[in-house]
Design a protein around this motif. Structure first.
Motif, PDB file in Angstrom:
ATOM      1  N   TYR A  18       0.701  -1.167   0.056  1.00 36.61           N
ATOM      2  CA  TYR A  18       0.094  -0.001  -0.130  1.00 36.61           C
ATOM      3  C   TYR A  18       0.801   1.250  -0.083  1.00 36.61           C
ATOM      4  CZ  TYR A  18       0.919   0.449   5.006  1.00 36.61           C
ATOM      5  OH  TYR A  18       1.472   0.548   6.117  1.00 36.61           O
ATOM      6  N   LYS A  19       2.419   1.120   0.159  1.00 40.37           N
ATOM      7  CA  LYS A  19       2.962   2.463   0.208  1.00 40.37           C
ATOM      8  C   LYS A  19       3.840   2.473  -1.100  1.00 40.37           C
ATOM      9  CE  LYS A  19       4.390   3.677   4.246  1.00 40.37           C
ATOM     10  NZ  LYS A  19       5.052   4.056   5.390  1.00 40.37           N
ATOM     11  N   ARG A  27      -0.358   4.646  -1.342  1.00 37.80           N
ATOM     12  CA  ARG A  27      -1.178   4.723  -2.755  1.00 37.80           C
ATOM     13  C   ARG A  27      -2.720   5.070  -2.756  1.00 37.80           C
ATOM     14  NH1 ARG A  27       2.476  -0.099  -3.305  1.00 37.80           N
ATOM     15  NH2 ARG A  27       4.184   0.479  -4.647  1.00 37.80           N
ATOM     16  N   SER A  28      -3.202   5.259  -3.717  1.00 37.69           N
ATOM     17  CA  SER A  28      -4.444   5.294  -3.908  1.00 37.69           C
ATOM     18  C   SER A  28      -5.340   4.049  -3.689  1.00 37.69           C
ATOM     19  CB  SER A  28      -5.070   6.188  -4.961  1.00 37.69           C
ATOM     20  OG  SER A  28      -4.378   5.603  -6.309  1.00 37.69           O
ATOM     21  N   ALA A  29      -6.668   3.943  -3.521  1.00 40.74           N
ATOM     22  CA  ALA A  29      -7.269   3.000  -3.459  1.00 40.74           C
ATOM     23  C   ALA A  29      -7.076   2.195  -4.731  1.00 40.74           C
ATOM     24  CB  ALA A  29      -8.794   3.117  -3.062  1.00 40.74           C
ATOM     25  N   GLN A  30      -7.239   2.775  -6.065  1.00 45.36           N
ATOM     26  CA  GLN A  30      -6.771   2.367  -7.225  1.00 45.36           C
ATOM     27  C   GLN A  30      -5.350   1.566  -7.308  1.00 45.36           C
ATOM     28  OE1 GLN A  30      -7.569   4.883 -10.284  1.00 45.36           O
ATOM     29  NE2 GLN A  30      -7.572   3.363 -12.077  1.00 45.36           N
ATOM     30  N   TYR A  35      -2.016  -3.326  -7.556  1.00 46.26           N
ATOM     31  CA  TYR A  35      -0.742  -4.103  -6.949  1.00 46.26           C
ATOM     32  C   TYR A  35      -1.339  -5.226  -6.283  1.00 46.26           C
ATOM     33  CZ  TYR A  35       3.454  -1.058  -7.258  1.00 46.26           C
ATOM     34  OH  TYR A  35       4.406  -0.078  -7.820  1.00 46.26           O
ATOM     35  N   VAL A  36      -2.426  -5.217  -6.000  1.00 48.18           N
ATOM     36  CA  VAL A  36      -2.860  -6.529  -5.270  1.00 48.18           C
ATOM     37  C   VAL A  36      -3.340  -7.598  -6.501  1.00 48.18           C
ATOM     38  CG1 VAL A  36      -5.181  -7.723  -4.292  1.00 48.18           C
ATOM     39  CG2 VAL A  36      -4.178  -5.605  -3.251  1.00 48.18           C
ATOM     40  N   ILE A  37      -3.605  -7.036  -7.526  1.00 46.83           N
ATOM     41  CA  ILE A  37      -4.168  -7.731  -8.867  1.00 46.83           C
ATOM     42  C   ILE A  37      -2.609  -8.121  -9.235  1.00 46.83           C
ATOM     43  CG2 ILE A  37      -4.971  -7.705 -11.182  1.00 46.83           C
ATOM     44  CD1 ILE A  37      -6.963  -6.041 -10.305  1.00 46.83           C
ATOM     45  N   LEU A  38      -1.666  -7.447  -9.294  1.00 46.75           N
ATOM     46  CA  LEU A  38      -0.307  -7.684  -9.745  1.00 46.75           C
ATOM     47  C   LEU A  38       0.277  -8.796  -9.315  1.00 46.75           C
ATOM     48  CD1 LEU A  38       2.176  -7.090 -11.712  1.00 46.75           C
ATOM     49  CD2 LEU A  38       2.598  -5.520  -9.982  1.00 46.75           C
TER      50      LEU A  38
END
Length: 529
Positions: A18-19, A27-30, A35-38
């Motif tokens: 998240y950073k 980072r923004s929510a988007q 990054y979660v998807i990646l």
């Protein structure tokens, strides 16, 4: 208080998600979603590579009424990956956390702080372990009829196994801390240990199929050894088959080992967390030092920066290691290579392929693509020195040239010895390699000047996550592929020797243009960064 400590520790462990390490801001929510998807894609891809291994083991072992051996083997792999993934961060998480002094000054029991830090290590170990255990569970459910008790046990096993990974990581992390605190040249040692892990991984990977075949042939004997040497994993394997008593035994063993480690670390955590073994007292001794030229001092500064960072050496200097290794392998496997090289359709291309192969390995050295960015917030120090920007850039170029040309010499010599080419190629191959190395050093420097990252908070950002390093590395591959494609299209009208000579002339022209730009416009850019 416990809830707040746990939340803080989990946020610290997964801060990479998240950073933004380039800016140090969240980072923004988007951005977090992307990054979660990646990372999910990366972990799924890694897990998919273990799926065939699990499939290969499951059927024969279950058919031989030895399904528990399947779980022992996959559990051992998962345990190893969980420990490797978390052990090097354990020392930092437990003993060198930046907020240790702050937390220890608060009215919080030391044992509770330690417990929360251990839970952070547990989460990290579980994350890596699941890369193997998820495919193991899926293959088991797809191939073996299971009872409700078996389903419960199989789903619990990864979480209990992660406790064993936590125990091993905590013990090994303490050993790493103890050894590292008493050794000099820690970065060199880190590099050697990392290279050792890489070598071990590739060795096991290359021998994996034959090892699995040997294991399946000798499954009974191997299973007997597991029962005595790896008793907890033996109980885990029985639990996966639906034995609730074995699940209780396996959980009890893991829990008991955790409590022992926790009790021991609780008694020593305060001393280890506040110790400062790495900063031994130094006694001043007057020494006479020889004066150096500005160029010599700048080059020494670049060399000390390179050897002072394990991340820098491992990610931007692997060519130094692989080129001599490739030279040894060429000489060692000369007979086998000759069988390939004597193929009629390859004879015409061999000198070109040899030069391209050396150049491909040389692209693994890309120091200049990160060297400007690595100055970071201290760039002003270089800019304030009584030296010209051209001298600073020249020192950065020299570092890559020295650390690439010298290791390339034995590889070039081995290639010439093996091929025994025509006289023209005896000169053209070394010339082409040398010019390519110079071209890549100048190209990497130019890209870094155009795309620097100076506001990083972690040096891994300019080394591994910057666009300049990506372009510098891929640029070399693209150039080699383009040159190969051009010759493939023009081979009917031009000989290999003439083509290599023309390529050398082209690279010489590109080098002249890049160096002219670096020492004029590039120097101005550096002075104003």
């Amino acid at each position: 208080m416990t809830k707040a400590l746990l939340k803080k520790q989990m946020l610290e462990v997964f801060s990479w998600l998240y950073k933004d390490r380039k800016t140090g801001k969240n980072r923004s929510a988007q951005g977090i979603l992307m990054y979660v998807i990646l990372y999910l894609f990366i972990f799924v891809s890694l897990g998919a590579s273990f799926f065939p291994v699990a499939q290969l083991l499951c059927g024969p072992l279950v058919g031989a009424q030895m399904g528990w051996v399947y779980w022992c083997l996959l559990g051992l792999m998962g345990l190893f990956l969980g420990v490797v993934g978390s052990v090097f961060s354990t020392y930092t998480t437990l003993y060198q956390a930046k907020d240790n002094d702050f937390l220890l000054s608060l009215p919080i029991p030391v044992s509770r702080i330690l417990l929360m830090r251990l839970l952070g290590v547990y989460a990290l170990a579980l994350m890596y372990e699941l890369i193997i255990m998820v495919p193991a569970v899926l293959v088991w459910f797809l191939n073996v009829p299971v009872t409700p008790a078996g389903v419960i046990c199989v789903l619990l096993i990864p979480f209990v196994l992660a406790v064993l990974a936590l125990v091993l990581s905590a013990v090994l992390g303490w050993v790493v801390a103890l050894v590292a605190s008493r050794l000099k040249h820690k970065n060199i040692i880190t590099v050697l240990l990392s290279l050792g892990f890489i070598a071990a991984y590739y060795y096991v990977y290359s021998r994996a199929y034959s090892m699995i075949q040997t294991l399946l042939v000798n499954a009974q004997a191997f299973g007997q050894k597991i029962r005595t040497a790896l008793y907890p994993l033996y109980q885990m394997g029985l639990a996966a088959e639906g034995n609730l008593l074995s699940m209780a035994v396996f959980t009890a063993i893991a829990g008991m080992l955790f409590l022992i480690v926790y009790a021991v670390l609780s008694r020593s955590f305060l001393g280890l967390a506040t110790a400062n073994r790495g900063s031994a007292k130094k006694e001043y001794r007057h020494k006479n030092r020889k004066a150096k030229s500005a160029a010599g001092a700048l080059l020494q500064k670049e060399l000390l920066r390179f050897t002072g960072s394990a991340n820098y050496m491992l990610n931007c200097g692997l060519g130094m290691l692989f080129m001599p290794i490739a030279a040894v392998l060429l000489i060692w496997k000369a007979d086998m290579l000759w069988e390939i090289l004597t193929e009629p359709f390859l004879e015409k291309y061999i000198p070109l392929l040899a030069a391209a192969g050396i150049c491909m390995v040389a692209t693994m050295n890309d120091m200049t693509a990160a060297s400007v960015s690595l100055e970071g917030k201290h760039l002003w120090v270089l800019q304030s020195f009584p030296v010209r920007a051209q001298q600073v850039l020249a020192a950065k170029l020299k570092l890559q040239l020295l650390l690439t040309v010298i290791p390339a010499i034995p590889l070039v010599a081995a290639v010439l010895w093996l091929l025994q080419p025509d006289l023209c190629f005896v000169f053209l191959i070394p010339a082409a390699v040398l010019l390519f190395i110079v071209l890549m050093a100048a190209f990497g420097m130019a890209v870094n000047l155009k795309m620097p990252i100076l506001n990083w908070t972690n040096e891994i950002v300019p080394i591994k996550q910057s666009m300049s390093v990506l372009v510098g590395l891929l640029g070399g591959w693209v150039i080699l592929l383009a040159l190969g494609g051009i010759y493939y299209l023009a081979q009917s009208v031009i000989s290999p020797a003439l083509y290599m000579a023309l390529v050398c002339v082209l690279m010489l022209a590109l080098i002249a243009a890049l160096l002219r730009w670096l020492f004029t416009a590039g120097s101005k850019i550096f002075s104003t960064l």
